[in-house]
Motif scaffolding. Structure first.
Motif, short mmCIF file in Angstrom:
data_model
loop_
_atom_site.label_atom_id
_atom_site.label_comp_id
_atom_site.label_asym_id
_atom_site.label_seq_id
_atom_site.Cartn_x
_atom_site.Cartn_y
_atom_site.Cartn_z
N LYS A 1 0.86 -1.19 0.00
CA LYS A 1 0.00 0.00 0.00
C LYS A 1 0.90 1.24 0.00
CE LYS A 1 -3.95 -1.86 2.65
NZ LYS A 1 -4.85 -1.59 3.81
N SER B 1 0.53 5.82 -0.16
CA SER B 1 -0.15 7.09 -0.44
C SER B 1 0.84 8.23 -0.24
CB SER B 1 -1.36 7.28 0.47
OG SER B 1 -1.89 8.59 0.31
N ARG C 1 -1.16 11.03 1.91
CA ARG C 1 -1.31 10.66 3.32
C ARG C 1 0.03 10.31 3.96
NH1 ARG C 1 -5.97 9.46 0.75
NH2 ARG C 1 -7.94 9.67 1.89
N ARG D 1 -9.96 15.90 3.10
CA ARG D 1 -10.41 14.53 2.84
C ARG D 1 -10.24 13.62 4.06
NH1 ARG D 1 -7.46 11.95 -1.72
NH2 ARG D 1 -5.73 13.32 -1.11
N ALA E 1 -7.04 1.80 3.27
CA ALA E 1 -6.47 2.14 1.96
C ALA E 1 -6.53 0.94 1.03
CB ALA E 1 -5.03 2.61 2.13
N LYS F 1 -3.87 -0.42 -5.41
CA LYS F 1 -3.49 0.81 -6.07
C LYS F 1 -2.70 1.71 -5.12
CE LYS F 1 -5.80 0.13 -9.96
NZ LYS F 1 -5.11 -0.03 -11.28
N GLU G 1 -1.58 5.49 -4.32
CA GLU G 1 -2.07 6.84 -4.59
C GLU G 1 -0.88 7.77 -4.79
OE1 GLU G 1 -5.15 9.93 -2.48
OE2 GLU G 1 -3.48 9.16 -1.29
N ARG H 1 -0.50 11.25 -5.47
CA ARG H 1 -1.22 12.53 -5.53
C ARG H 1 -0.36 13.60 -4.90
NH1 ARG H 1 -7.57 13.60 -4.16
NH2 ARG H 1 -7.50 15.88 -4.08
N ASP I 1 -2.67 13.50 -9.83
CA ASP I 1 -3.56 12.54 -9.16
C ASP I 1 -3.57 11.28 -10.00
OD1 ASP I 1 -5.36 11.25 -7.60
OD2 ASP I 1 -6.98 12.71 -7.83
N GLU I 2 -2.65 10.37 -9.70
CA GLU I 2 -2.48 9.16 -10.49
C GLU I 2 -2.41 7.95 -9.57
OE1 GLU I 2 0.73 9.41 -13.25
OE2 GLU I 2 0.37 11.53 -13.71
N THR I 3 -2.38 6.77 -10.16
CA THR I 3 -2.25 5.54 -9.39
C THR I 3 -1.21 4.64 -10.04
OG1 THR I 3 -4.02 4.43 -10.61
CG2 THR I 3 -4.64 5.61 -8.60
#
Length: 651
Positions: free
Chosen positions: A110, A112, A115, A172, A223, A227, A229, A231, A250-252
């Motif tokens: 995972k 992000s 985050r 968010r 999460a 994918k 994150e 971003r 903003d992609e993955t």
């Protein structure tokens, strides 16, 4: 925290209980960076490693953060701790377990960026302990920050869960705020309750108060597992303008993925984002930048700007554009009559190197080590050892070399050096000149260096430099044709020392004999290119030529190009043109003297032009200066002879 004999002890950690403390220490890991085993640098003296603490100088690894085990072979840390966007650093990041074992990272499960967390596995390893989670923490509860604070090993410090702060961009999620102390190295560690259950991932300190930030563990647990994150938000700005442009990514990326492979994929996405933002900036503000904007007009009609120190065409507060240099500059001797002048503007150092007598420009173009060694004689680069700094005297040979051709076909020699001990890159863009180099330098970490270099490529189009040297230096400079600016390729010099000098280019031809002034190897030539309009486009070309008897005298001929400015320009910007076109002082064709020299100047129209001078689209002025008192009639005669041999092709 109480420090005894160099040991870091927790504050009231007994509130956790011995079983909880044991579990925390079994499940909490140091994130470490393997120290480089090579050093390309040379120093002015032996490095004083004895000034460093025992652990720092003997440990093969540098502690940079914290991670913890969640169970199921999963480990959590802060995304920023892993430095995934840097090839050189990423390959050397590992975990160190409570027993001192070094473990390799395996796969990313995972991730992000926004985050700021990462979940990953380890290669061929099973944790002795795992932590449970508590996604339902309550404000004002006692909390404990667990982590590798200041690189001193895993310690525990207490405080309160004080508040929640909405995520800055669009709220968010909410950051968990806590008062337990957090230090460099805590990032990625767990924030736990009295039972040792994880409430969040420690991320960063607050700037002003002890209200530090953690990501709630619930954000990690929920999460997506397939994918990553990617971003981010960034603001693009160039040093020479006040324009800014906001960009969002903003992609993955598909998960799971190998740790090294994931880092490379992430790095590629970030580079593409940076490039696209730079390109969008140029497109968005194209008509508001030099040379398209109306504020550039005055500079396009100024054709005799001396820029012995490199300048940058930059936007001024009143909206006009001008060629500016750093407001504060210093100069250092680098040996054998060599000099290095330097100053800082924005993110970059601007340098002007005059090569020493025992080093030619051609030699330094081939020898990156000696080139930078000379720079370091003038600049103070150092390495810190506690309170002491040791001067760096050499970076060794450049690790990478290339040539960047800017928008005006000037060829910059690009060199990159790696600083192993700090994981930095030093990048230099050097523009060869007859007597030295104009240089742009930046030092930054690997990924940031890439972004700064993109700025350097763009700023190269705004560089304002002049070219100076002796006739001997010019002959060598022009012979190195692979690095010549395109507009210099038509320049030819013929020297018959003691007798005659001839200059030819696509714009003009002139010659003079020793009757006008001496012609020796030490006679000097100063070409001043500028930006000006020609055939409905802006070009960069030579607009002023000064040929001198010697750099230490005031005997010379000077030819300047003067395009007729629009009537709408302010009188101050039209003053030189009006003086030339209307034969006003000093362009009267009449010699005048001061205490040290005699000067005569007049207008000169290109061949095959007719009409009033003030109505012509282009004029030249010609000046002749002698480093002594000379009869006025003789000055008129000499200027006339020189002008008869001066051919201007009308450009």
């Amino acid at each position: 925290m109480i420090a005894i004999a160099g040991m870091a002890l927790p504050v009231r950690a007994e509130e956790l209980g011995s079983k909880v403390l044991t579990a925390l220490r079994k499940a909490t890991y140091e994130v470490v960076l393997e120290k480089p085993t090579t050093d390309s640098l040379s120093y002015e003296k032996e490095l004083p490693f004895d000034l460093l603490p025992f652990r720092e100088r003997n440990d093969k690894y540098q502690s940079i953060g914290t991670a913890f085990a969640l169970g199921g072979g999963q480990y959590v840390s802060a995304a920023h701790v892993m430095v995934l966007a840097s090839d050189s650093v990423r390959r050397r990041i590992h975990l160190r377990d409570p027993n001192g074992r070094i473990v390799q990272l395996d796969r990313v499960l995972k991730y992000s960026m926004a985050r700021d967390f990462i979940v990953f596995t380890l290669k061929d390893y099973r944790s002795e302990g795992v932590l449970h989670t508590n996604p339902a923490a309550k404000r004002n509860d006692k909390v404990f920050a667990v982590g590798n604070a200041l690189g001193d090993g895993i310690i525990v410090r207490d405080g309160l869960y004080t508040s929640d702060t909405p995520e800055e961009e669009d709220g968010r999620w909410k950051w968990l705020r806590f008062s337990a102390a957090a230090s460099p190295g805590n990032s990625g560690g767990p924030l736990v309750d009295r039972d040792g259950r994880v409430l969040g991932v420690v991320l960063r300190k607050s700037q002003n108060e002890n209200l530090n930030f953690a990501l709630p563990i619930s954000e990690v647990l929920k999460a997506p597992a397939d994918k990553a994150e990617v971003r981010s938000k960034a603001i693009f700005k160039l040093d020479n303008t006040d324009h800014t442009l906001m960009g969002k990514m903003d992609e993955t990326l598909d998960l799971p993925m190998g740790y090294v492979e994931f880092g490379r994929a992430l790095q590629a996405r970030l580079k593409n984002f940076s490039l696209s933002l730079s390109d969008r900036f140029k497109t968005t503000y194209r008509d508001e930048m030099f040379p398209q904007t109306a504020g550039a007009q005055a500079l396009l009609y100024r054709t005799n700007i001396a820029a012995n120190f490199p300048r940058m065409v930059s936007k001024q507060r009143d909206g006009t554009w001008d060629a500016v240099a750093p407001s504060e500059r210093r100069e250092a001797e680098i040996g054998r009559n060599g000099k290095l002048a330097f100053g800082k503007m924005g993110n970059f150092l601007y340098l002007r190197m005059k090569t020493p007598d025992d080093a030619s420009v051609t030699q330094l173009q081939k020898d990156s080590k000696r080139f930078m060694d000379l720079v370091l004689r003038g600049l103070y680069f150092s390495r810190a050892f506690g309170a002491e700094r040791v001067r760096i005297t050499s970076l060794g040979a450049a690790k990478e070399e290339a040539v960047h051709v800017d928008g005006y076909q000037r060829k910059w020699q690009v060199r990159r050096w790696t600083i192993e001990h700090s994981d930095e890159k030093i990048v230099a863009y050097a523009l060869p000149q007859p007597d030295g180099f104009a240089i742009l330098v930046n030092a930054a970490d690997e990924f940031t260096s890439y972004m700064f270099e993109e700025d350097m490529k763009t700023l190269a189009d705004y560089a304002f430099v002049t070219y100076y040297g002796t006739l001997k230096q010019w002959q060598e400079f022009l012979s190195a044709r692979d690095m010549l600016p395109a507009v210099f390729e038509s320049i030819e010099l013929e020297t018959d020392y003691g007798k005659k000098f001839t200059y030819r280019s696509r714009r003009m031809t002139f010659s003079y004999t020793s009757d006008l002034m001496k012609v020796t190897e030490n006679s000097d030539l100063h070409l001043k290119p500028s930006y000006f309009k020609e055939n409905d486009r802006v070009v960069w070309d030579v607009s002023s030529v000064l040929a001198g008897e010697d750099k230490d005298t005031s005997t010379y001929v000077l030819i300047n190009r003067h395009p007729r400015p629009p009537e709408t320009m302010p009188d101050a910007d039209r003053l030189t043109w009006e003086s030339v076109a209307n034969a006003r002082t000093p362009y009267t064709g009449v010699a005048f003297s001061d205490k040290t020299r005699t000067v005569i100047a007049s207008a000169h129209a290109p061949q095959q032009t007719r009409g009033e001078l003030s109505q012509l689209p282009l004029l030249y002025s010609v000046a002749y200066s002698v480093d002594s008192a000379v009869e006025k009639d003789l000055m008129v005669q000499r200027l006339g002879i020189f002008r008869q041999g001066l051919q201007i092709n009308g450009r």
